[in-house]
Write an enzyme that holds these catalytic residues in place. Sequence first.
Site, PDB file in Angstrom:
ATOM      1  N   LYS A 141       0.852  -1.187   0.000  1.00  0.00           N
ATOM      2  CA  LYS A 141       0.000   0.000   0.000  1.00  0.00           C
ATOM      3  C   LYS A 141       0.888   1.236   0.000  1.00  0.00           C
ATOM      4  O   LYS A 141       1.760   1.388   0.845  1.00  0.00           O
ATOM      5  CB  LYS A 141      -0.907  -0.010   1.235  1.00  0.00           C
ATOM      6  CG  LYS A 141      -1.857   1.151   1.338  1.00  0.00           C
ATOM      7  CD  LYS A 141      -2.756   1.000   2.566  1.00  0.00           C
ATOM      8  CE  LYS A 141      -1.957   1.031   3.848  1.00  0.00           C
ATOM      9  NZ  LYS A 141      -2.776   0.860   5.034  1.00  0.00           N
ATOM     10  N   TRP A 241     -10.072   1.868   1.558  1.00  0.00           N
ATOM     11  CA  TRP A 241     -10.973   2.871   2.127  1.00  0.00           C
ATOM     12  C   TRP A 241     -10.278   3.920   2.989  1.00  0.00           C
ATOM     13  O   TRP A 241     -10.856   4.423   3.948  1.00  0.00           O
ATOM     14  CB  TRP A 241     -12.098   2.196   2.921  1.00  0.00           C
ATOM     15  CG  TRP A 241     -12.761   1.099   2.170  1.00  0.00           C
ATOM     16  CD1 TRP A 241     -13.571   1.225   1.068  1.00  0.00           C
ATOM     17  CD2 TRP A 241     -12.667  -0.314   2.427  1.00  0.00           C
ATOM     18  NE1 TRP A 241     -13.988   0.006   0.639  1.00  0.00           N
ATOM     19  CE2 TRP A 241     -13.447  -0.979   1.447  1.00  0.00           C
ATOM     20  CE3 TRP A 241     -12.002  -1.072   3.379  1.00  0.00           C
ATOM     21  CZ2 TRP A 241     -13.579  -2.355   1.411  1.00  0.00           C
ATOM     22  CZ3 TRP A 241     -12.131  -2.448   3.344  1.00  0.00           C
ATOM     23  CH2 TRP A 241     -12.911  -3.066   2.362  1.00  0.00           C
ATOM     24  N   HIS A 242      -9.066   4.279   2.642  1.00  0.00           N
ATOM     25  CA  HIS A 242      -8.356   5.335   3.377  1.00  0.00           C
ATOM     26  C   HIS A 242      -8.477   6.662   2.621  1.00  0.00           C
ATOM     27  O   HIS A 242      -7.485   7.317   2.334  1.00  0.00           O
ATOM     28  CB  HIS A 242      -6.885   4.953   3.576  1.00  0.00           C
ATOM     29  CG  HIS A 242      -6.690   3.846   4.561  1.00  0.00           C
ATOM     30  ND1 HIS A 242      -5.459   3.278   4.818  1.00  0.00           N
ATOM     31  CD2 HIS A 242      -7.564   3.194   5.367  1.00  0.00           C
ATOM     32  CE1 HIS A 242      -5.588   2.323   5.733  1.00  0.00           C
ATOM     33  NE2 HIS A 242      -6.856   2.259   6.062  1.00  0.00           N
ATOM     34  N   TYR A 243      -9.711   7.027   2.320  1.00  0.00           N
ATOM     35  CA  TYR A 243      -9.936   8.251   1.557  1.00  0.00           C
ATOM     36  C   TYR A 243      -9.593   9.481   2.388  1.00  0.00           C
ATOM     37  O   TYR A 243      -9.831   9.524   3.588  1.00  0.00           O
ATOM     38  CB  TYR A 243     -11.407   8.355   1.144  1.00  0.00           C
ATOM     39  CG  TYR A 243     -11.991   7.109   0.537  1.00  0.00           C
ATOM     40  CD1 TYR A 243     -11.299   6.378  -0.423  1.00  0.00           C
ATOM     41  CD2 TYR A 243     -13.248   6.650   0.921  1.00  0.00           C
ATOM     42  CE1 TYR A 243     -11.841   5.240  -0.988  1.00  0.00           C
ATOM     43  CE2 TYR A 243     -13.799   5.508   0.360  1.00  0.00           C
ATOM     44  CZ  TYR A 243     -13.099   4.801  -0.585  1.00  0.00           C
ATOM     45  OH  TYR A 243     -13.625   3.676  -1.137  1.00  0.00           O
ATOM     46  N   HIS A 244      -9.073  10.507   1.733  1.00  0.00           N
ATOM     47  CA  HIS A 244      -8.819  11.769   2.406  1.00  0.00           C
ATOM     48  C   HIS A 244      -8.795  12.896   1.383  1.00  0.00           C
ATOM     49  O   HIS A 244      -8.706  12.673   0.185  1.00  0.00           O
ATOM     50  CB  HIS A 244      -7.506  11.737   3.205  1.00  0.00           C
ATOM     51  CG  HIS A 244      -6.356  11.077   2.508  1.00  0.00           C
ATOM     52  ND1 HIS A 244      -6.256   9.717   2.337  1.00  0.00           N
ATOM     53  CD2 HIS A 244      -5.253  11.599   1.925  1.00  0.00           C
ATOM     54  CE1 HIS A 244      -5.143   9.421   1.692  1.00  0.00           C
ATOM     55  NE2 HIS A 244      -4.520  10.542   1.419  1.00  0.00           N
TER      56      HIS A 244
END
Length: 256
Positions: A141, A241-244
């Site tokens: 990642k 799902w580590h949106y920012h």
Amino acid sequence: MAFGVIFRDASGVKHKAHLKRGSKNEIIVSAGALGSPQLLMLSGLGPADHLKAHNITVVLDSPMVGQGMSDNPMNAIFIPSPAPVEVSLVQVVGITHFGSYIEAVSGKNIAEGIAPSDFGMFSGQSNLDASALRGGFIVEKVIGPLSTGHLELVNRNPNDNPSVTFNYFKEPEDLRRCVEGIRTIERIIESKAFSKFRYDNIPVQTLLNMTLNFPVNLLPKHANASASLEQYCKDMVMTIWHYHGGCQVGKVVLNT
């Protein structure tokens, strides 16, 4: 100046909540990286042209609302195991010097007890039997991706998801880190310590081809994806799902 909110409860009943008088009362928008910019735009705060296109009254022209959307691109290699492996979900994280995390997901029942179309990070449709996942995935990642995109409204219905473009690997550095991460996974697979968890007669190239058959996304796959790690990264990218972004401090939110 916002003075209250309108919301619906779990039963669908609409409510209104108003601020009390005084300087210590405020409204905090905390709906996540996707919901927060969406709510701001639906409330009239955002890029004026985009709001007008949806017939939303412009309260504040704030061009950076919905901009700078980013997500940590993740890629994986599946390794079928001849030996039993424990069920594990990212128990240990390898932090590399080149800017990627190395993680793992394993266990023969990784797919048991969930609907065929709901694989969590596997966002596509599949009828894979649980035995097909006996073994595990080693994933990489990208840390702090440089590539950014944007979020836009689809309509004025707050219950409908907005349209989000993350522009995975738009910046070459992100792609370089993914390739180096996949190469690191290959070295792990070929290491002596990992030998009892893989079949000797299945080379890494075959593992790449096997992984290409997993429904990690809905993107079309290229014929040369396993031969080119750059193409493999692009074809097999998935989210964790580590949106920012979208409401960045100093650009949308005051840095005070």
